[in-house]
Design a protein around this motif. Structure first.
Motif, PDB file in Angstrom:
ATOM      1  N   LEU A  13      90.151 -20.481 -15.835  1.00  0.00           N
ATOM      2  CA  LEU A  13      89.538 -19.229 -16.268  1.00  0.00           C
ATOM      3  C   LEU A  13      89.983 -18.021 -15.450  1.00  0.00           C
ATOM      4  O   LEU A  13      90.169 -16.933 -15.997  1.00  0.00           O
ATOM      5  CB  LEU A  13      88.011 -19.344 -16.189  1.00  0.00           C
ATOM      6  CG  LEU A  13      87.359 -20.234 -17.238  1.00  0.00           C
ATOM      7  CD1 LEU A  13      85.881 -20.391 -16.931  1.00  0.00           C
ATOM      8  CD2 LEU A  13      87.545 -19.636 -18.616  1.00  0.00           C
ATOM      9  N   LEU A  14      90.134 -18.211 -14.153  1.00  0.00           N
ATOM     10  CA  LEU A  14      90.380 -17.071 -13.279  1.00  0.00           C
ATOM     11  C   LEU A  14      91.847 -16.852 -12.927  1.00  0.00           C
ATOM     12  O   LEU A  14      92.227 -15.749 -12.549  1.00  0.00           O
ATOM     13  CB  LEU A  14      89.567 -17.226 -11.982  1.00  0.00           C
ATOM     14  CG  LEU A  14      88.057 -17.346 -12.179  1.00  0.00           C
ATOM     15  CD1 LEU A  14      87.367 -17.577 -10.851  1.00  0.00           C
ATOM     16  CD2 LEU A  14      87.505 -16.112 -12.864  1.00  0.00           C
ATOM     17  N   GLY A  15      92.672 -17.878 -13.024  1.00  0.00           N
ATOM     18  CA  GLY A  15      94.075 -17.754 -12.654  1.00  0.00           C
ATOM     19  C   GLY A  15      94.922 -17.221 -13.788  1.00  0.00           C
ATOM     20  O   GLY A  15      94.719 -17.570 -14.948  1.00  0.00           O
ATOM     21  N   ASN A  16      95.876 -16.372 -13.457  1.00  0.00           N
ATOM     22  CA  ASN A  16      96.747 -15.783 -14.479  1.00  0.00           C
ATOM     23  C   ASN A  16      98.178 -16.290 -14.401  1.00  0.00           C
ATOM     24  O   ASN A  16      98.926 -16.147 -15.349  1.00  0.00           O
ATOM     25  CB  ASN A  16      96.761 -14.259 -14.356  1.00  0.00           C
ATOM     26  CG  ASN A  16      95.437 -13.652 -14.757  1.00  0.00           C
ATOM     27  OD1 ASN A  16      94.757 -14.198 -15.605  1.00  0.00           O
ATOM     28  ND2 ASN A  16      95.070 -12.554 -14.141  1.00  0.00           N
ATOM     29  N   SER A  17      98.567 -16.869 -13.291  1.00  0.00           N
ATOM     30  CA  SER A  17      99.958 -17.287 -13.134  1.00  0.00           C
ATOM     31  C   SER A  17     100.135 -18.755 -13.509  1.00  0.00           C
ATOM     32  O   SER A  17      99.178 -19.492 -13.736  1.00  0.00           O
ATOM     33  CB  SER A  17     100.403 -17.068 -11.687  1.00  0.00           C
ATOM     34  OG  SER A  17      99.700 -17.937 -10.830  1.00  0.00           O
ATOM     35  N   SER A  24      95.101 -26.148 -12.489  1.00  0.00           N
ATOM     36  CA  SER A  24      94.037 -26.486 -13.431  1.00  0.00           C
ATOM     37  C   SER A  24      94.316 -27.830 -14.095  1.00  0.00           C
ATOM     38  O   SER A  24      93.431 -28.680 -14.193  1.00  0.00           O
ATOM     39  CB  SER A  24      93.925 -25.370 -14.461  1.00  0.00           C
ATOM     40  OG  SER A  24      93.514 -25.828 -15.686  1.00  0.00           O
ATOM     41  N   TRP A  25      95.530 -28.050 -14.558  1.00  0.00           N
ATOM     42  CA  TRP A  25      95.895 -29.318 -15.190  1.00  0.00           C
ATOM     43  C   TRP A  25      95.749 -30.475 -14.216  1.00  0.00           C
ATOM     44  O   TRP A  25      95.245 -31.548 -14.577  1.00  0.00           O
ATOM     45  CB  TRP A  25      97.330 -29.263 -15.723  1.00  0.00           C
ATOM     46  CG  TRP A  25      97.415 -28.689 -17.088  1.00  0.00           C
ATOM     47  CD1 TRP A  25      97.766 -27.416 -17.413  1.00  0.00           C
ATOM     48  CD2 TRP A  25      97.109 -29.343 -18.317  1.00  0.00           C
ATOM     49  NE1 TRP A  25      97.713 -27.246 -18.769  1.00  0.00           N
ATOM     50  CE2 TRP A  25      97.314 -28.413 -19.350  1.00  0.00           C
ATOM     51  CE3 TRP A  25      96.688 -30.630 -18.634  1.00  0.00           C
ATOM     52  CZ2 TRP A  25      97.108 -28.737 -20.683  1.00  0.00           C
ATOM     53  CZ3 TRP A  25      96.489 -30.942 -19.964  1.00  0.00           C
ATOM     54  CH2 TRP A  25      96.697 -30.002 -20.973  1.00  0.00           C
ATOM     55  N   ILE A  26      96.193 -30.275 -12.991  1.00  0.00           N
ATOM     56  CA  ILE A  26      96.097 -31.338 -11.992  1.00  0.00           C
ATOM     57  C   ILE A  26      94.635 -31.655 -11.690  1.00  0.00           C
ATOM     58  O   ILE A  26      94.226 -32.820 -11.674  1.00  0.00           O
ATOM     59  CB  ILE A  26      96.861 -30.944 -10.714  1.00  0.00           C
ATOM     60  CG1 ILE A  26      98.361 -30.915 -11.005  1.00  0.00           C
ATOM     61  CG2 ILE A  26      96.545 -31.889  -9.569  1.00  0.00           C
ATOM     62  CD1 ILE A  26      99.183 -30.281  -9.914  1.00  0.00           C
ATOM     63  N   ALA A  27      93.843 -30.612 -11.452  1.00  0.00           N
ATOM     64  CA  ALA A  27      92.437 -30.816 -11.093  1.00  0.00           C
ATOM     65  C   ALA A  27      91.643 -31.461 -12.232  1.00  0.00           C
ATOM     66  O   ALA A  27      90.734 -32.255 -11.987  1.00  0.00           O
ATOM     67  CB  ALA A  27      91.804 -29.488 -10.692  1.00  0.00           C
ATOM     68  N   LEU A  28      91.983 -31.154 -13.460  1.00  0.00           N
ATOM     69  CA  LEU A  28      91.264 -31.757 -14.592  1.00  0.00           C
ATOM     70  C   LEU A  28      91.788 -33.148 -14.939  1.00  0.00           C
ATOM     71  O   LEU A  28      91.080 -33.927 -15.583  1.00  0.00           O
ATOM     72  CB  LEU A  28      91.341 -30.842 -15.815  1.00  0.00           C
ATOM     73  CG  LEU A  28      90.564 -29.533 -15.695  1.00  0.00           C
ATOM     74  CD1 LEU A  28      90.854 -28.625 -16.874  1.00  0.00           C
ATOM     75  CD2 LEU A  28      89.080 -29.806 -15.593  1.00  0.00           C
TER      76      LEU A  28
END
Length: 51
Positions: A13-17, A24-28
């Motif tokens: 949600l907060l990251g743009n790069s 995000s993909w790794i953490a999920l």
């Protein structure tokens, strides 16, 4: 696992790069991999101790 999921959603949600998208993909993915890893063990344990 909850912290990884929440962190992954916040990264998305907060990251743009591209870095934040990858994070995000790794953490999920980590909680999903843990669940998939332990799923067969749960089935085996249930069958082994069933009456």
């Amino acid at each position: 696992m909850a912290a990884l999921t929440i962190g992954g959603l916040l990264f998305a949600l907060l990251g743009n790069s591209d870095f934040w998208r990858a994070m995000s993909w790794i953490a999920l993915s980590i909680p999903l991999l843990i669940i998939l890893r332990h799923w067969p063990l749960r089935r085996l344990f249930k069958r082994k101790h069933a009456p």
